[in-house]
Motif scaffolding. Structure first.
Motif, PDB file in Angstrom:
ATOM      1  N   THR A   9     -13.459  23.490  42.258  1.00 18.53           N
ATOM      2  CA  THR A   9     -14.624  24.170  41.888  1.00 18.53           C
ATOM      3  C   THR A   9     -15.518  22.756  41.459  1.00 18.53           C
ATOM      4  OG1 THR A   9     -13.703  26.079  41.136  1.00 18.53           O
ATOM      5  CG2 THR A   9     -15.931  25.424  40.154  1.00 18.53           C
ATOM      6  N   GLY A  10     -14.876  22.044  40.854  1.00 14.39           N
ATOM      7  CA  GLY A  10     -15.595  20.441  40.416  1.00 14.39           C
ATOM      8  C   GLY A  10     -16.156  20.195  41.585  1.00 14.39           C
ATOM      9  N   LEU A  11     -15.649  19.860  42.958  1.00 14.66           N
ATOM     10  CA  LEU A  11     -15.903  18.954  43.984  1.00 14.66           C
ATOM     11  C   LEU A  11     -16.981  20.017  44.635  1.00 14.66           C
ATOM     12  CD1 LEU A  11     -12.472  17.980  45.889  1.00 14.66           C
ATOM     13  CD2 LEU A  11     -14.118  16.707  44.226  1.00 14.66           C
ATOM     14  N   LEU A  12     -17.060  21.228  44.510  1.00 18.98           N
ATOM     15  CA  LEU A  12     -18.285  21.909  45.099  1.00 18.98           C
ATOM     16  C   LEU A  12     -19.356  21.934  44.271  1.00 18.98           C
ATOM     17  CD1 LEU A  12     -19.044  24.361  47.163  1.00 18.98           C
ATOM     18  CD2 LEU A  12     -18.132  26.062  45.516  1.00 18.98           C
ATOM     19  N   PHE A  13     -19.465  21.855  43.056  1.00 20.28           N
ATOM     20  CA  PHE A  13     -20.561  21.553  42.046  1.00 20.28           C
ATOM     21  C   PHE A  13     -21.142  20.168  42.511  1.00 20.28           C
ATOM     22  CE2 PHE A  13     -18.770  24.669  38.663  1.00 20.28           C
ATOM     23  CZ  PHE A  13     -19.647  25.663  39.254  1.00 20.28           C
ATOM     24  N   ALA A  14     -20.034  19.052  42.727  1.00 29.52           N
ATOM     25  CA  ALA A  14     -20.627  17.794  42.896  1.00 29.52           C
ATOM     26  C   ALA A  14     -21.329  17.927  44.266  1.00 29.52           C
ATOM     27  CB  ALA A  14     -19.427  16.752  42.909  1.00 29.52           C
ATOM     28  N   VAL A  15     -20.724  18.523  45.343  1.00 30.89           N
ATOM     29  CA  VAL A  15     -21.543  18.309  46.659  1.00 30.89           C
ATOM     30  C   VAL A  15     -22.724  18.997  46.636  1.00 30.89           C
ATOM     31  CG1 VAL A  15     -21.261  19.301  48.956  1.00 30.89           C
ATOM     32  CG2 VAL A  15     -19.324  18.365  48.053  1.00 30.89           C
ATOM     33  N   SER A  16     -22.870  20.205  45.794  1.00 35.68           N
ATOM     34  CA  SER A  16     -24.216  20.883  45.821  1.00 35.68           C
ATOM     35  C   SER A  16     -25.239  20.060  45.016  1.00 35.68           C
ATOM     36  CB  SER A  16     -23.787  22.350  45.174  1.00 35.68           C
ATOM     37  OG  SER A  16     -22.958  22.991  45.673  1.00 35.68           O
ATOM     38  N   SER A  17     -24.718  19.486  44.017  1.00 31.95           N
ATOM     39  CA  SER A  17     -25.517  18.601  43.383  1.00 31.95           C
ATOM     40  C   SER A  17     -26.173  17.321  44.150  1.00 31.95           C
ATOM     41  CB  SER A  17     -24.920  18.176  41.855  1.00 31.95           C
ATOM     42  OG  SER A  17     -25.567  17.025  41.295  1.00 31.95           O
ATOM     43  N   ALA A  18     -25.191  16.682  44.853  1.00 30.31           N
ATOM     44  CA  ALA A  18     -25.709  15.549  45.501  1.00 30.31           C
ATOM     45  C   ALA A  18     -26.637  16.003  46.356  1.00 30.31           C
ATOM     46  CB  ALA A  18     -24.382  14.982  45.999  1.00 30.31           C
ATOM     47  N   PHE A 228     -28.985  18.295  38.355  1.00 29.52           N
ATOM     48  CA  PHE A 228     -28.457  17.624  37.050  1.00 29.52           C
ATOM     49  C   PHE A 228     -27.304  18.758  36.403  1.00 29.52           C
ATOM     50  CE2 PHE A 228     -28.419  16.352  32.674  1.00 29.52           C
ATOM     51  CZ  PHE A 228     -28.360  15.246  32.387  1.00 29.52           C
ATOM     52  N   VAL A 229     -27.739  19.931  36.239  1.00 28.49           N
ATOM     53  CA  VAL A 229     -26.790  20.944  35.672  1.00 28.49           C
ATOM     54  C   VAL A 229     -25.450  21.235  36.433  1.00 28.49           C
ATOM     55  CG1 VAL A 229     -26.382  23.529  35.132  1.00 28.49           C
ATOM     56  CG2 VAL A 229     -28.667  22.173  34.862  1.00 28.49           C
ATOM     57  N   LEU A 230     -25.734  20.907  37.613  1.00 26.94           N
ATOM     58  CA  LEU A 230     -24.615  20.964  38.528  1.00 26.94           C
ATOM     59  C   LEU A 230     -23.484  19.797  38.366  1.00 26.94           C
ATOM     60  CD1 LEU A 230     -25.789  22.557  41.883  1.00 26.94           C
ATOM     61  CD2 LEU A 230     -24.146  23.642  40.378  1.00 26.94           C
ATOM     62  N   GLN A 231     -24.320  18.527  38.400  1.00 29.39           N
ATOM     63  CA  GLN A 231     -23.700  17.295  38.275  1.00 29.39           C
ATOM     64  C   GLN A 231     -22.656  17.316  36.953  1.00 29.39           C
ATOM     65  OE1 GLN A 231     -25.976  14.070  37.769  1.00 29.39           O
ATOM     66  NE2 GLN A 231     -24.321  12.575  36.832  1.00 29.39           N
ATOM     67  N   PHE A 232     -23.201  18.117  35.736  1.00 28.11           N
ATOM     68  CA  PHE A 232     -22.393  17.905  34.489  1.00 28.11           C
ATOM     69  C   PHE A 232     -21.525  19.005  34.435  1.00 28.11           C
ATOM     70  CE2 PHE A 232     -25.302  14.643  33.308  1.00 28.11           C
ATOM     71  CZ  PHE A 232     -24.718  14.049  32.256  1.00 28.11           C
ATOM     72  N   LEU A 233     -21.584  20.179  35.206  1.00 31.92           N
ATOM     73  CA  LEU A 233     -20.540  20.971  35.587  1.00 31.92           C
ATOM     74  C   LEU A 233     -19.408  20.550  36.317  1.00 31.92           C
ATOM     75  CD1 LEU A 233     -22.681  24.295  36.336  1.00 31.92           C
ATOM     76  CD2 LEU A 233     -21.146  24.221  34.453  1.00 31.92           C
ATOM     77  N   ALA A 234     -19.627  19.734  37.177  1.00 29.83           N
ATOM     78  CA  ALA A 234     -18.860  18.941  38.080  1.00 29.83           C
ATOM     79  C   ALA A 234     -17.915  17.911  37.050  1.00 29.83           C
ATOM     80  CB  ALA A 234     -19.435  18.517  39.095  1.00 29.83           C
ATOM     81  N   LEU A 235     -18.659  17.015  36.440  1.00 32.40           N
ATOM     82  CA  LEU A 235     -17.976  16.085  35.787  1.00 32.40           C
ATOM     83  C   LEU A 235     -16.938  16.458  34.470  1.00 32.40           C
ATOM     84  CD1 LEU A 235     -20.868  13.638  35.219  1.00 32.40           C
ATOM     85  CD2 LEU A 235     -18.908  13.244  36.895  1.00 32.40           C
ATOM     86  N   GLY A 236     -17.221  17.887  34.099  1.00 29.63           N
ATOM     87  CA  GLY A 236     -16.401  18.574  33.258  1.00 29.63           C
ATOM     88  C   GLY A 236     -15.281  18.937  33.784  1.00 29.63           C
ATOM     89  N   ARG A 237     -14.906  18.720  35.042  1.00 28.71           N
ATOM     90  CA  ARG A 237     -13.815  19.330  35.958  1.00 28.71           C
ATOM     91  C   ARG A 237     -13.061  18.171  36.970  1.00 28.71           C
ATOM     92  NH1 ARG A 237     -17.420  23.292  35.263  1.00 28.71           N
ATOM     93  NH2 ARG A 237     -16.704  25.507  35.391  1.00 28.71           N
ATOM     94  N   ILE A 238     -13.729  17.198  37.019  1.00 28.87           N
ATOM     95  CA  ILE A 238     -13.170  15.894  37.931  1.00 28.87           C
ATOM     96  C   ILE A 238     -13.308  14.863  37.288  1.00 28.87           C
ATOM     97  CG2 ILE A 238     -13.183  17.187  40.034  1.00 28.87           C
ATOM     98  CD1 ILE A 238     -15.616  15.951  40.765  1.00 28.87           C
TER      99      ILE A 238
END
Length: 302
Positions: A9-18, A228-238
């Protein structure tokens, strides 16, 4: 939720954010052509982000309380976030988007090099090889056209890279404060920092400057807000290393989008350099996935 699904899930958030950030920088360059500078966009998008977060917190009854033990980390997050936005968006006023993206994306290299000291991750010969290849790729991208590139743009893009590495390391350790509260306090810190930097550089402009390129400014701000929101959702998981390397999606999106939207092009040597950078970063992604696969699965609380 298992560790593997939490990580996925963290990777998915990171890809979407990027991907959103990749589009964001292209429209930032378009806005700069019309006279809307990066510093002004950063200042006014912070006002919008604060308003949106306040509305969400009120509607969803989310607390904006900051964990007491994370106050120092939140301050550092706010300052580094301000420098990332101002330096990166300002860099494309001097150099093409594709070059700015590749120079900016040296931050995964910085994260890998710093991880043995920050996260106690062993710096293996394979990781060193990945860093060497990625660095050589960056030199190819910048080197052939160095005489035609403005040093200010290169310096700004690299400063944003350093600030992002700091941001990722700190965010990965700031887990006790909720995402809504985290976004609110970071931008509350970003606001005076960005205003001060804009005043010092003489780039603080009235809100009317945004009307010079309304569509480009709207796309830039919108891409940043959701990214930005997706980035910090990702950083809470990976981890910071995993997040940094998966963000190689952004320069790919930025380069493709700049070619279609702005008509920018890279020389064959620069394209080869960019491919080396991406290959090196993706190799690190595979190494991270292998490490996770070999680790025992444990349940993760939602």
């Amino acid at each position: 939720m298992t560790r593997s699904s939490h990580h996925a899930t963290g990777l998915l958030f990171a890809v979407s954010s990027a991907s959103l950030y990749g589009l964001n920088i292209v429209f930032a360059r378009m806005a700069s052509f019309a006279g809307a500078n990066g510093s002004a966009i950063v200042v006014y998008r912070v006002f919008l982000m604060l308003a949106l977060v306040a509305i969400v917190a009120f509607a969803a009854r989310r607390s904006l309380a900051m964990a007491r033990e994370e106050r120092g980390k939140m301050l550092l997050l706010g300052i580094s976030t301000a420098f990332v936005g101002i330096c990166y968006l300002s860099s494309v006023a001097f150099i093409p988007v594709a070059v700015a993206a590749v120079v900016f994306y040296t931050f995964p290299i910085l994260i890998v090099l710093a991880s043995p000291f920050v996260e106690k991750t062993p710096l293996t010969p394979l990781l060193i090889g990945v860093v060497v290849v990625a660095t050589f790729g960056v030199c190819l991208v910048v080197g052939p056209a160095f005489s035609g590139l403005d040093w200010r743009g290169l310096a700004l893009a690299f400063a944003a890279s350093v600030a992002t590495a700091i941001q990722f390391f700190v965010a990965a350790r700031c887990t006790r404060t909720g995402v809504v509260a985290k976004v609110f306090w970071i931008h509350l810190i970003v606001l005076p920092t960005s205003i001060l930097i804009s005043l010092v550089t003489g780039q603080l402009a009235p809100p009317s400057i945004l009307a010079l390129a309304p569509f480009a400014v709207a796309m830039t701000i919108g891409g940043y807000v959701f990214g930005f929101v997706l980035q910090f959702l990702a950083l809470g998981r990976i981890t910071a290393v995993a997040a940094g390397i998966i963000y190689c999606t952004e320069p790919v999106v930025a380069s493709v989008a700049s070619a279609f939207i702005l008509g920018e092009a890279l020389s064959p040597v620069q394209v080869a350099g960019g491919c080396l950078v991406l290959a090196a970063i993706m190799t690190n992604v595979l190494l991270e996935q292998r490490r996770l696969k070999d680790a025992p699965l444990i349940p993760i609380a939602d």
